[in-house]
Design a protein around this motif. Sequence first.
Motif, PDB file in Angstrom:
ATOM      1  N   GLY A  31       0.661  -1.128   0.014  1.00  0.00           N
ATOM      2  CA  GLY A  31       0.109  -0.030   0.035  1.00  0.00           C
ATOM      3  C   GLY A  31       0.920   1.487   0.119  1.00  0.00           C
ATOM      4  O   GLY A  31       0.220   2.181   0.154  1.00  0.00           O
ATOM      5  N   GLY A  32       2.249   1.051   0.123  1.00  0.00           N
ATOM      6  CA  GLY A  32       2.896   2.284  -0.268  1.00  0.00           C
ATOM      7  C   GLY A  32       4.063   2.318   0.706  1.00  0.00           C
ATOM      8  O   GLY A  32       4.524   1.101   1.156  1.00  0.00           O
ATOM      9  N   CYS A  33       4.554   3.354   1.367  1.00  0.00           N
ATOM     10  CA  CYS A  33       5.808   3.535   2.069  1.00  0.00           C
ATOM     11  C   CYS A  33       7.104   3.089   1.326  1.00  0.00           C
ATOM     12  O   CYS A  33       7.380   3.154   0.180  1.00  0.00           O
ATOM     13  N   CYS A  34       8.050   2.092   2.185  1.00  0.00           N
ATOM     14  CA  CYS A  34       9.166   1.688   1.776  1.00  0.00           C
ATOM     15  C   CYS A  34       9.140   0.880   0.248  1.00  0.00           C
ATOM     16  O   CYS A  34       9.788   0.886  -0.469  1.00  0.00           O
ATOM     17  N   GLU A  35       7.969   0.033   0.241  1.00  0.00           N
ATOM     18  CA  GLU A  35       7.609  -0.879  -0.893  1.00  0.00           C
ATOM     19  C   GLU A  35       7.131  -0.198  -2.086  1.00  0.00           C
ATOM     20  O   GLU A  35       7.101  -0.675  -3.275  1.00  0.00           O
ATOM     21  N   GLY A  36       6.709   1.166  -2.126  1.00  0.00           N
ATOM     22  CA  GLY A  36       6.094   1.557  -3.010  1.00  0.00           C
ATOM     23  C   GLY A  36       4.658   0.994  -3.374  1.00  0.00           C
ATOM     24  O   GLY A  36       4.293   0.278  -2.422  1.00  0.00           O
ATOM     25  N   THR A  37       4.042   1.257  -4.277  1.00  0.00           N
ATOM     26  CA  THR A  37       2.690   0.793  -4.728  1.00  0.00           C
ATOM     27  C   THR A  37       2.918   0.015  -6.056  1.00  0.00           C
ATOM     28  O   THR A  37       1.725  -0.423  -6.470  1.00  0.00           O
ATOM     29  N   GLN A  38       4.031  -0.485  -6.409  1.00  0.00           N
ATOM     30  CA  GLN A  38       3.975  -1.217  -7.475  1.00  0.00           C
ATOM     31  C   GLN A  38       4.078  -2.661  -7.243  1.00  0.00           C
ATOM     32  O   GLN A  38       4.577  -3.014  -6.223  1.00  0.00           O
ATOM     33  N   LEU A  70      -4.935  -1.416   0.652  1.00  0.00           N
ATOM     34  CA  LEU A  70      -5.149  -0.953  -0.755  1.00  0.00           C
ATOM     35  C   LEU A  70      -6.318  -1.563  -1.395  1.00  0.00           C
ATOM     36  O   LEU A  70      -6.835  -1.064  -2.047  1.00  0.00           O
ATOM     37  N   PHE A  71      -6.473  -2.867  -1.022  1.00  0.00           N
ATOM     38  CA  PHE A  71      -7.756  -3.424  -1.559  1.00  0.00           C
ATOM     39  C   PHE A  71      -8.854  -2.738  -1.365  1.00  0.00           C
ATOM     40  O   PHE A  71     -10.062  -2.412  -2.124  1.00  0.00           O
ATOM     41  N   GLU A  72      -9.058  -2.288  -0.096  1.00  0.00           N
ATOM     42  CA  GLU A  72     -10.505  -1.193   0.426  1.00  0.00           C
ATOM     43  C   GLU A  72     -10.378   0.089  -0.821  1.00  0.00           C
ATOM     44  O   GLU A  72     -11.667   0.293  -1.259  1.00  0.00           O
ATOM     45  N   TYR A  73      -9.317   0.448  -1.024  1.00  0.00           N
ATOM     46  CA  TYR A  73      -9.454   1.401  -1.949  1.00  0.00           C
ATOM     47  C   TYR A  73      -9.682   0.965  -3.315  1.00  0.00           C
ATOM     48  O   TYR A  73     -10.339   1.792  -4.357  1.00  0.00           O
ATOM     49  N   TRP A  74      -9.166  -0.028  -3.806  1.00  0.00           N
ATOM     50  CA  TRP A  74      -9.285  -0.538  -5.223  1.00  0.00           C
ATOM     51  C   TRP A  74     -10.364  -1.669  -5.597  1.00  0.00           C
ATOM     52  O   TRP A  74     -10.302  -2.223  -6.800  1.00  0.00           O
ATOM     53  N   GLN A  75     -11.023  -1.943  -4.624  1.00  0.00           N
ATOM     54  CA  GLN A  75     -11.892  -3.351  -4.800  1.00  0.00           C
ATOM     55  C   GLN A  75     -12.953  -3.094  -5.771  1.00  0.00           C
ATOM     56  O   GLN A  75     -13.323  -4.081  -6.226  1.00  0.00           O
ATOM     57  N   TYR A  76     -13.178  -2.162  -6.318  1.00  0.00           N
ATOM     58  CA  TYR A  76     -14.078  -1.815  -7.449  1.00  0.00           C
ATOM     59  C   TYR A  76     -13.136  -1.742  -8.840  1.00  0.00           C
ATOM     60  O   TYR A  76     -13.899  -1.242  -9.604  1.00  0.00           O
ATOM     61  N   SER A  77     -12.132  -1.966  -8.612  1.00  0.00           N
ATOM     62  CA  SER A  77     -11.111  -1.843  -9.960  1.00  0.00           C
ATOM     63  C   SER A  77     -10.381  -3.015 -10.687  1.00  0.00           C
ATOM     64  O   SER A  77     -10.367  -4.232  -9.864  1.00  0.00           O
ATOM     65  N   HIS A  78     -10.598  -3.121 -11.694  1.00  0.00           N
ATOM     66  CA  HIS A  78      -9.753  -4.363 -12.569  1.00  0.00           C
ATOM     67  C   HIS A  78      -8.196  -4.030 -12.684  1.00  0.00           C
ATOM     68  O   HIS A  78      -7.861  -2.894 -12.685  1.00  0.00           O
ATOM     69  N   PHE A  79      -7.397  -4.978 -12.273  1.00  0.00           N
ATOM     70  CA  PHE A  79      -6.021  -4.702 -12.169  1.00  0.00           C
ATOM     71  C   PHE A  79      -5.354  -5.226 -13.460  1.00  0.00           C
ATOM     72  O   PHE A  79      -5.428  -6.682 -13.917  1.00  0.00           O
TER      73      PHE A  79
END
Length: 124
Positions: A31-38, A70-79
């Motif tokens: 979800g971010g911080c050290c690992e980034g969001t990729q 991150l899932f709570e934010y993107w749960q309505y999105s296709h990856f």
Amino acid sequence: MVSRLDATEKALALIDELEEKHGPLMFYQAGGCCEGTQPQCFEKGGFYPRMNDVLIGHIKGYEFWIDRDLFEYWQYSHFMLDVLDGFGPGGFSLETPLGKTFKVHYRLFNEEELKDLEPVERNA
């Protein structure tokens, strides 16, 4: 059922290359911080999802986990998993030494797709 996750041909080709070198794989998107969001690619078992992290699907049979928040934010999105030339912010992913980085493109599901989404699994 509508898949929450797909991959481009470029991503699938890179996964084949990584699989040949490292064996079974897994993906995790923080979800971010050290690992980034990729998304990051690890040898299977090389990363342990946290409690309530979400398995949104599989690419070539390999698990794709995302951070619970991150899932709570993107749960309505296709990856859509893709790959780009360059280095991502994490640096721990298996594609990094190849000068590549995985990237996700998002799009919102339409109303019809939302009615028939594949279920997710939460890490207990």
